[in-house]
Design a protein around this motif. Structure first.
Motif, PDB file in Angstrom:
ATOM      1  N   PHE A 109       0.835  -1.212   0.000  1.00 39.81           N
ATOM      2  CA  PHE A 109       0.000   0.000   0.000  1.00 39.81           C
ATOM      3  C   PHE A 109       0.865   1.254   0.000  1.00 39.81           C
ATOM      4  O   PHE A 109       0.639   2.173  -0.793  1.00 39.81           O
ATOM      5  N   VAL A 113       1.045   3.700  -3.202  1.00 40.96           N
ATOM      6  CA  VAL A 113       0.597   5.098  -3.130  1.00 40.96           C
ATOM      7  C   VAL A 113       1.710   6.038  -3.573  1.00 40.96           C
ATOM      8  O   VAL A 113       1.485   6.957  -4.379  1.00 40.96           O
ATOM      9  N   VAL A 153      -7.245  14.084  -2.282  1.00 39.28           N
ATOM     10  CA  VAL A 153      -7.074  12.631  -2.151  1.00 39.28           C
ATOM     11  C   VAL A 153      -5.605  12.279  -1.947  1.00 39.28           C
ATOM     12  O   VAL A 153      -5.256  11.406  -1.124  1.00 39.28           O
ATOM     13  N   LEU A 157      -3.915  10.225   1.224  1.00 39.94           N
ATOM     14  CA  LEU A 157      -3.164   8.980   1.034  1.00 39.94           C
ATOM     15  C   LEU A 157      -1.725   9.104   1.521  1.00 39.94           C
ATOM     16  O   LEU A 157      -1.186   8.177   2.153  1.00 39.94           O
ATOM     17  N   VAL A 160      -1.704   9.003   5.339  1.00 42.30           N
ATOM     18  CA  VAL A 160      -1.856   7.632   5.842  1.00 42.30           C
ATOM     19  C   VAL A 160      -0.562   6.841   5.662  1.00 42.30           C
ATOM     20  O   VAL A 160      -0.117   6.123   6.564  1.00 42.30           O
ATOM     21  N   SER A 161       0.079   6.994   4.495  1.00 38.56           N
ATOM     22  CA  SER A 161       1.329   6.276   4.237  1.00 38.56           C
ATOM     23  C   SER A 161       2.433   6.717   5.190  1.00 38.56           C
ATOM     24  O   SER A 161       3.191   5.883   5.715  1.00 38.56           O
ATOM     25  N   SER A 213       8.136  10.727   2.611  1.00 33.40           N
ATOM     26  CA  SER A 213       6.672  10.806   2.685  1.00 33.40           C
ATOM     27  C   SER A 213       6.222  12.080   3.392  1.00 33.40           C
ATOM     28  O   SER A 213       5.265  12.736   2.951  1.00 33.40           O
TER      29      SER A 213
END
Length: 263
Positions: A109, A113, A153, A157, A160-161, A213
């Motif tokens: 995931f 992403v 969006v 994402l 969350v990552s 990230s």
């Protein structure tokens, strides 16, 4: 037509976001590679690691966390085929080993992403370069609204990552430090692991992926702010005053009245 300065700045941010996403996906992939290698078992001596609650068997220095054999360890990656995020380390003799890796979908995931958003940034950069050289590069209201939705969006994402990388790495490091073989997770990648050749620069890769990230999240937030500013400016475009406007009449009366008073 030349791009507006806001759009040019947005493109620079998207280029930086592409680099961050590519780095995050690449470093995490270096930690988890060759997931299908675990399906090819080799016959040899077996040995059970008693420190793990699950059955952990070594086949010729290859580690299989369970009989299904969805991951294996070799010298070609840090944890080949296994996701170390939220994993549990245990001692196999006097050397540490990843006894309970998390589901591979966790790493898939995060890497997916980061990779997809990097690909989106690259395609968008190529599109704007092409449109600025060939045709009108002005973005319409519909395109701007779509870009706003995609940015929202993307921010969700990436957030969350980044959280998965932060807490997953922290959980793994907490498990490693509890073994009392090293004082930090960065030092743990320097000690020998079982099987030999595993855990090569695993903390450096996870740390680089996490840092990329968080930087990527900041870049996407700035991109969203720029897009909102462009949307506001297009919603209320600037129009010069004309003689029929009430503001024109009030300002003209004020100027004429001030001149008459001075005369």
């Amino acid at each position: 037509m030349a791009l507006l300065w806001l759009q040019r700045f947005e493109l620079l941010l998207l280029a930086a976001a592409f680099l961050c996403g590519a780095v995050a996906a690449a470093t995490l992939t270096r930690t988890q590679v060759r997931g299908g290698a675990g399906r090819r078992r080799r016959v040899g001596k077996t040995r059970t690691c008693e420190a793990s609650p699950k059955l952990t068997v070594f086949y010729n220095h290859r580690l299989f966390p369970d009989p299904s054999g969805h991951c294996s360890f070799s010298s070609q990656g840090s944890f080949s085929g296994c996701c170390p995020l939220y994993g549990v380390a245990a001692l196999n003799g006097s050397f540490p080993a990843l006894s309970q890796p998390s589901a591979p979908s966790v790493c898939y995931f995060v890497a997916g992403v980061s990779g997809l958003l990097a690909l989106y940034c690259l395609l968008l950069l190529l599109f704007w370069v092409y449109s600025s050289c060939i045709e009108d590069s002005h973005r319409g209201p519909i395109g701007l609204r779509i870009a706003l939705v995609i940015s929202c969006v993307a921010i969700f994402l990436v957030l969350v990552s980044a959280c998965i990388l932060r807490f997953g790495t922290r959980s793994l490091c907490k498990s490693i430090v509890s073994l009392n073989i090293t004082i930090s997770c960065s030092e743990a990648q320097k000690v020998p692991w079982t099987p030999p050749g595993t855990a090569l620069q695993f903390y450096s890769n996870l740390h680089n992926a996490e840092t990329s990230s968080w930087v990527n999240l900041v870049l996407w937030c700035v991109v969203l702010v720029l897009q909102v500013v462009q949307w506001k400016s297009e919603a209320t475009p600037y129009r010069p005053l004309e003689q029929g406007d009430p503001e024109w009449s009030s300002e003209t009366d004020a100027l004429v009245g001030s001149r008459l008073s001075h005369s």
